[in-house]
Design a protein around this motif. Structure first.
Motif, PDB file in Angstrom:
ATOM      1  N   VAL A 117      -5.677 -14.861  13.072  1.00 40.11           N
ATOM      2  CA  VAL A 117      -6.574 -13.938  14.174  1.00 40.11           C
ATOM      3  C   VAL A 117      -7.784 -14.730  13.542  1.00 40.11           C
ATOM      4  CG1 VAL A 117      -7.228 -12.060  14.863  1.00 40.11           C
ATOM      5  CG2 VAL A 117      -4.591 -12.103  13.867  1.00 40.11           C
ATOM      6  N   ALA A 118      -8.396 -14.952  14.674  1.00 39.00           N
ATOM      7  CA  ALA A 118      -9.830 -15.671  15.006  1.00 39.00           C
ATOM      8  C   ALA A 118     -11.365 -14.611  15.041  1.00 39.00           C
ATOM      9  CB  ALA A 118      -9.920 -16.050  16.778  1.00 39.00           C
ATOM     10  N   ASP A 119     -11.416 -14.977  14.231  1.00 43.60           N
ATOM     11  CA  ASP A 119     -12.939 -13.927  13.757  1.00 43.60           C
ATOM     12  C   ASP A 119     -13.382 -13.050  14.871  1.00 43.60           C
ATOM     13  OD1 ASP A 119     -12.051 -14.898  10.945  1.00 43.60           O
ATOM     14  OD2 ASP A 119     -14.282 -15.891  10.768  1.00 43.60           O
ATOM     15  N   ASP A 120     -13.682 -14.125  16.465  1.00 39.99           N
ATOM     16  CA  ASP A 120     -13.809 -13.503  17.499  1.00 39.99           C
ATOM     17  C   ASP A 120     -13.338 -12.590  17.729  1.00 39.99           C
ATOM     18  OD1 ASP A 120     -12.662 -15.400  18.204  1.00 39.99           O
ATOM     19  OD2 ASP A 120     -14.159 -16.022  19.324  1.00 39.99           O
ATOM     20  N   SER A 121     -12.398 -12.144  17.381  1.00 41.85           N
ATOM     21  CA  SER A 121     -10.721 -11.666  17.715  1.00 41.85           C
ATOM     22  C   SER A 121     -10.993 -10.126  17.548  1.00 41.85           C
ATOM     23  CB  SER A 121      -9.713 -11.572  17.565  1.00 41.85           C
ATOM     24  OG  SER A 121      -9.309 -13.281  18.755  1.00 41.85           O
ATOM     25  N   TYR A 122     -11.842  -9.836  16.720  1.00 42.92           N
ATOM     26  CA  TYR A 122     -12.097  -8.368  15.562  1.00 42.92           C
ATOM     27  C   TYR A 122     -13.177  -8.288  15.576  1.00 42.92           C
ATOM     28  CZ  TYR A 122     -10.919 -10.645  11.843  1.00 42.92           C
ATOM     29  OH  TYR A 122     -10.472 -11.313  10.687  1.00 42.92           O
ATOM     30  N   GLY A 123     -14.093  -7.013  14.631  1.00 42.43           N
ATOM     31  CA  GLY A 123     -14.614  -6.726  14.165  1.00 42.43           C
ATOM     32  C   GLY A 123     -14.623  -6.027  13.529  1.00 42.43           C
ATOM     33  N   GLU A 165      -4.894   3.643   6.384  1.00 39.04           N
ATOM     34  CA  GLU A 165      -3.869   3.506   8.223  1.00 39.04           C
ATOM     35  C   GLU A 165      -5.250   2.556   9.282  1.00 39.04           C
ATOM     36  OE1 GLU A 165      -3.609   7.966   7.889  1.00 39.04           O
ATOM     37  OE2 GLU A 165      -2.311   8.208   6.768  1.00 39.04           O
ATOM     38  N   ALA A 166      -5.764   2.896   8.095  1.00 40.84           N
ATOM     39  CA  ALA A 166      -6.227   1.683   9.741  1.00 40.84           C
ATOM     40  C   ALA A 166      -6.819   0.600   9.757  1.00 40.84           C
ATOM     41  CB  ALA A 166      -8.259   2.400   9.541  1.00 40.84           C
ATOM     42  N   CYS A 167      -6.665   0.018   8.373  1.00 41.16           N
ATOM     43  CA  CYS A 167      -6.468  -1.155   7.812  1.00 41.16           C
ATOM     44  C   CYS A 167      -4.795  -2.126   8.636  1.00 41.16           C
ATOM     45  CB  CYS A 167      -6.793  -2.218   6.844  1.00 41.16           C
ATOM     46  SG  CYS A 167      -8.820  -1.563   6.506  1.00 41.16           S
ATOM     47  N   ALA A 168      -3.781  -0.821   8.262  1.00 45.06           N
ATOM     48  CA  ALA A 168      -2.431  -2.070   8.925  1.00 45.06           C
ATOM     49  C   ALA A 168      -2.365  -1.045  10.559  1.00 45.06           C
ATOM     50  CB  ALA A 168      -1.726  -0.857   8.505  1.00 45.06           C
ATOM     51  N   TYR A 169      -3.717  -0.515  10.692  1.00 45.59           N
ATOM     52  CA  TYR A 169      -3.603  -0.259  12.457  1.00 45.59           C
ATOM     53  C   TYR A 169      -3.653  -1.338  13.319  1.00 45.59           C
ATOM     54  CZ  TYR A 169      -4.302   1.977  17.308  1.00 45.59           C
ATOM     55  OH  TYR A 169      -3.668   1.715  18.409  1.00 45.59           O
ATOM     56  N   LEU A 170      -4.665  -1.648  12.267  1.00 43.38           N
ATOM     57  CA  LEU A 170      -5.615  -2.904  12.733  1.00 43.38           C
ATOM     58  C   LEU A 170      -4.684  -4.276  13.100  1.00 43.38           C
ATOM     59  CD1 LEU A 170      -8.233  -3.810  14.659  1.00 43.38           C
ATOM     60  CD2 LEU A 170      -9.726  -4.208  12.696  1.00 43.38           C
ATOM     61  N   TYR A 171      -4.241  -4.049  12.019  1.00 42.63           N
ATOM     62  CA  TYR A 171      -4.001  -6.002  11.583  1.00 42.63           C
ATOM     63  C   TYR A 171      -2.659  -5.673  12.576  1.00 42.63           C
ATOM     64  CZ  TYR A 171      -0.588  -9.195   9.026  1.00 42.63           C
ATOM     65  OH  TYR A 171      -0.023 -10.372   8.983  1.00 42.63           O
ATOM     66  N   ALA A 172      -1.540  -4.954  12.942  1.00 43.87           N
ATOM     67  CA  ALA A 172      -0.780  -4.859  13.455  1.00 43.87           C
ATOM     68  C   ALA A 172      -1.230  -4.470  15.261  1.00 43.87           C
ATOM     69  CB  ALA A 172       0.537  -2.956  13.814  1.00 43.87           C
ATOM     70  N   TYR A 173      -2.267  -4.310  15.536  1.00 40.69           N
ATOM     71  CA  TYR A 173      -2.673  -3.676  16.889  1.00 40.69           C
ATOM     72  C   TYR A 173      -2.756  -5.714  16.873  1.00 40.69           C
ATOM     73  CZ  TYR A 173      -5.652  -3.298  20.735  1.00 40.69           C
ATOM     74  OH  TYR A 173      -6.632  -2.887  22.129  1.00 40.69           O
ATOM     75  N   LEU A 174      -3.530  -6.660  15.928  1.00 45.02           N
ATOM     76  CA  LEU A 174      -3.831  -8.133  16.224  1.00 45.02           C
ATOM     77  C   LEU A 174      -3.033  -9.004  15.881  1.00 45.02           C
ATOM     78  CD1 LEU A 174      -7.181  -7.576  15.193  1.00 45.02           C
ATOM     79  CD2 LEU A 174      -6.998  -7.992  17.532  1.00 45.02           C
ATOM     80  N   VAL A 175      -1.713  -8.517  15.098  1.00 46.05           N
ATOM     81  CA  VAL A 175      -0.456  -9.546  14.747  1.00 46.05           C
ATOM     82  C   VAL A 175       0.698  -9.184  15.074  1.00 46.05           C
ATOM     83  CG1 VAL A 175      -0.061 -11.007  13.189  1.00 46.05           C
ATOM     84  CG2 VAL A 175      -1.814 -10.111  12.787  1.00 46.05           C
ATOM     85  N   PRO A 176       1.443  -9.545  16.752  1.00 43.38           N
ATOM     86  CA  PRO A 176       2.582  -9.207  16.532  1.00 43.38           C
ATOM     87  C   PRO A 176       3.280  -9.601  16.084  1.00 43.38           C
ATOM     88  CG  PRO A 176       1.523 -10.840  18.088  1.00 43.38           C
ATOM     89  CD  PRO A 176       0.476 -10.972  17.284  1.00 43.38           C
TER      90      PRO A 176
END
Length: 85
Positions: free
Chosen positions: A15-21, A69-80
């Protein structure tokens, strides 16, 4: 997973660094995030949120009581997850 593990996992997944913050106390924040990218935010009240901004407007995508929980959500959001047929 914590935000350090999330950062490593996202990079490992390509996942590209500029795809999230990430906006947390112990990591330097970025002044210039692309609009609409999801941002993990550690709030002063202890809650964790996934936020986004577009054209000066802010919204919260999701809110959590804890970091894992927040980290797991963001990971699932960004990594299909691959779908099986």
């Amino acid at each position: 997973m914590n935000h350090h593990e999330l950062l490593a996992a996202l990079r490992e997944a390509g996942v590209a660094d500029d795809s999230y913050g990430l906006t947390v106390r112990d990591l330097p924040g970025s002044k210039y995030l692309q609009e609409t990218v999801p941002v993990l935010v550690e709030n002063a009240d202890g809650r964790w949120t996934i936020d986004a901004w577009e054209r000066g407007k802010h919204w919260i995508i999701a809110s959590f009581d804890n970091e894992p929980e927040a980290c797991a959500y963001l990971y699932a959001y960004l990594v299909p997850t691959p779908r099986h047929s």
